[in-house]
Design an enzyme around this catalytic site. Structure first.
Site, short mmCIF file in Angstrom:
data_model
loop_
_atom_site.label_atom_id
_atom_site.label_comp_id
_atom_site.label_asym_id
_atom_site.label_seq_id
_atom_site.Cartn_x
_atom_site.Cartn_y
_atom_site.Cartn_z
CG HIS A 1 -2.06 -0.98 1.12
ND1 HIS A 1 -3.22 -0.74 0.42
CD2 HIS A 1 -2.19 -2.23 1.64
CE1 HIS A 1 -4.04 -1.79 0.52
NE2 HIS A 1 -3.43 -2.71 1.25
CG ASP B 1 -3.46 -4.05 4.92
OD1 ASP B 1 -2.54 -3.23 5.06
OD2 ASP B 1 -4.53 -3.78 4.35
CD GLU B 2 -5.69 -5.79 1.05
OE1 GLU B 2 -6.80 -6.30 0.77
OE2 GLU B 2 -5.49 -4.56 1.02
CB ALA B 3 2.72 -7.08 2.12
CG HIS B 4 -1.34 -9.56 -2.05
ND1 HIS B 4 -1.50 -10.29 -0.88
CD2 HIS B 4 -2.54 -8.94 -2.27
CE1 HIS B 4 -2.74 -10.14 -0.43
NE2 HIS B 4 -3.38 -9.31 -1.25
#
Length: 514
Positions: A256, A319-322
């Site tokens: 993000h 979060d969401e550190a893809h």
């Protein structure tokens, strides 16, 4: 303001107040203990607000007077002398930091608390016991009655938060203050500000100035964006403190982070800055974990933000550190968490932090769903068993940006549709299997703003769901009852009308028809 089902305009509510006092148990959050009885208390032109000879009590008294004067037309002097009237009293007792006792009768009304925050929460209860017209900014006819009896009240959880995402769409200082006032009515005590994301960086950082001036220059859909100067941020912190809310700033990382990556090429592994981003996809950005400049950047940002923030916590996202490998994610968190501690703050991360090693004392904010895999829930529960505290924000219960139904014009639906009863009907203490109830610090209602660009949009999505999350955080589990709650919730509508706060008229709630 959005013309969704039930959207309302100001001035729609009748101006005459009821001659029947609101029962003491009709407020939100539900009080811990209520003993009705005796004659009601009546505000009159001669009413005084008596306060202890302390700066803290006087501030709460002035706050109360500022609310009551416009609608009653009464002088309501705040004084430390005289008898009768409304008394705000600090005293030792079984109140904790935020609890209070309210005693109402013919001869006067007294709110007693151990700390000023308890007095303030007692004042929010008093507001709801007065007719809704008390919230208007012009003189109303009254009468101003408060039912007789006693309320004794302390919160179930110390963490009762509301998160506002100012990154996807930017909200100015006055808009944030408006939201602070709205959530304070329901005894929310934490304002979590999501200050950075792919679409915008919203806080000035002297050592990295392009973060705000360039990274903050846009938002979802390509609008002008914006950012807070340090003076702006200090004003938000000051205003929140005056409403007994602690500001919890969030800089989301390592994912993000496109706004930061676009602002400084050296933060990218290939040294090439990507373009600014105005879409709503997630998971594509990452700080370069292998570069030392990344940790210089984090150190500078955390140092400057910590210096502006008197509260105990700093949220580092996670979060969401893809786009970050698991090994790099663990390495990053191992490097970054001690930086937060170095500057005197306690780490909070989204619950993916439990996939690394949470620092001692860290809090994990759970945003999963009822249908989240058992393995992911077990990972969070194991961290809780090992001492990590939990803030519960299940997205299919507590995310205020989820659509109510498929026909809701605002919001998203990736977590499902979240009607008012679903948002209210769960128990934080028993929500996560195998997580000890003692690990639960409280609840938080996040409001993400991919589709929300003005205060009226926030109103539509937060109300009527936010008061339910506030009640889950404050009220004893024994008071939890949807059939009772929905009646108390419906009674809030005239107050929102008087305050000019738009809301969604969910068909699950028996709203007043007049």
């Amino acid at each position: 303001m959005v013309a969704a089902a039930g959207a309302f305009t100001t001035g729609a509510a009748p101006t005459s107040a009821s001659t029947v006092a609101t029962p003491l148990d009709r407020v939100i959050p539900a009080p811990a203990s209520v003993e009705p009885g005796g004659a009601p208390y009546r505000l009159t032109p001669g009413t005084r607000i008596r306060v202890d000879d302390s700066r803290e009590a006087r501030r709460v008294g002035e706050y109360l007077a500022d609310i009551l004067r416009p609608s009653t037309g009464y002088r309501l002097p705040v004084t430390s002398h005289g008898d009768g009237g409304i008394r705000l009293r600090l005293a030792k007792g079984p109140y904790g930091d935020e609890g209070y006792r309210l005693d109402s009768g013919r001869s006067g009304l007294t709110i007693t608390a151990y700390k000023a925050s308890g007095l303030f929460h007692g004042v929010q209860t008093l507001r709801q016991l007065l007719p809704a017209a008390v919230e208007k900014d012009s003189v109303q006819p009254g009468p101003w009655l408060v039912a007789g009896g006693t309320i004794e009240d302390t919160p179930r959880y110390a963490w009762r938060g509301a998160m506002l995402d100012v990154s996807r769409h930017f909200f100015g200082v006055d808009e944030v203050k408006r939201y602070i006032d709205q959530i304070a009515l329901y005894k929310i005590n934490k304002l979590h500000l999501h200050l950075s994301d792919d679409q915008g960086w919203r806080i000035a950082v002297d050592s990295w100035p392009r973060l705000a001036t360039y990274g903050g220059s846009t938002e979802v859909g390509g609008g002008p964006g914006g950012h807070y100067t340090k003076a702006d941020y200090k004003e938000i912190v000051r205003y929140a403190a005056s409403r007994h809310l602690e500001v919890v700033p969030e800089i989301d990382m390592p994912g993000h982070t496109n706004a930061a990556l676009a602002s400084y090429a050296e933060l990218n592994c290939d040294g090439v800055a990507p373009p600014l981003y105005t879409g709503i996809k997630v998971g594509f950005s990452s700080l370069c974990v292998g570069k030392e400049v990344t940790y210089d950047f984090v150190d500078d940002v955390v140092r400057e933000l910590a210096a502006l923030t008197p509260g105990r916590y700093l949220h580092i996202g996670g979060d969401e550190a893809h786009s970050t490998s698991h090994a790099d994610y663990v390495k990053f968190m191992d490097r970054v968490q001690p930086i937060v501690a170095e500057y005197g703050k306690t780490v909070i991360g989204w619950h993916q932090l439990t996939g690394a090693t949470p620092a001692k004392g860290a809090l994990a904010q759970y945003w999963g769903l009822d249908r989240t895999s058992a393995e992911e829930k077990a990972q969070v529960a194991k961290a809780a068993q090992n001492g990590t505290g939990l803030i519960l924000s299940p997205a299919d219960r507590a995310y205020l940006d989820m659509k109510y139904t498929k026909d809701t014009p605002l919001g998203l639906s990736w977590a499902g549709y979240v009607e008012v009863q679903r948002s209210y009907d769960w128990d934080p203490g028993a929500y996560l299997p195998d997580a000890p109830a003692s690990a639960v610090r409280g609840v938080e209602a996040p409001l993400w703003t991919e589709t929300l660009s003005e205060s009226g949009h926030l109103d539509q999505m937060a109300f009527p769901r936010l008061p339910g999350i506030a009640e889950l955080g404050w009220s004893p589990a024994s008071t939890h009852d949807w059939d009772d709650y929905k009646v108390r919730l419906a009674a809030q509508a005239p107050r929102w009308d008087a305050l000019g706060a738009g809301y969604h008229r969910s068909p699950q709630v028996p709203w007043p028809t007049d």
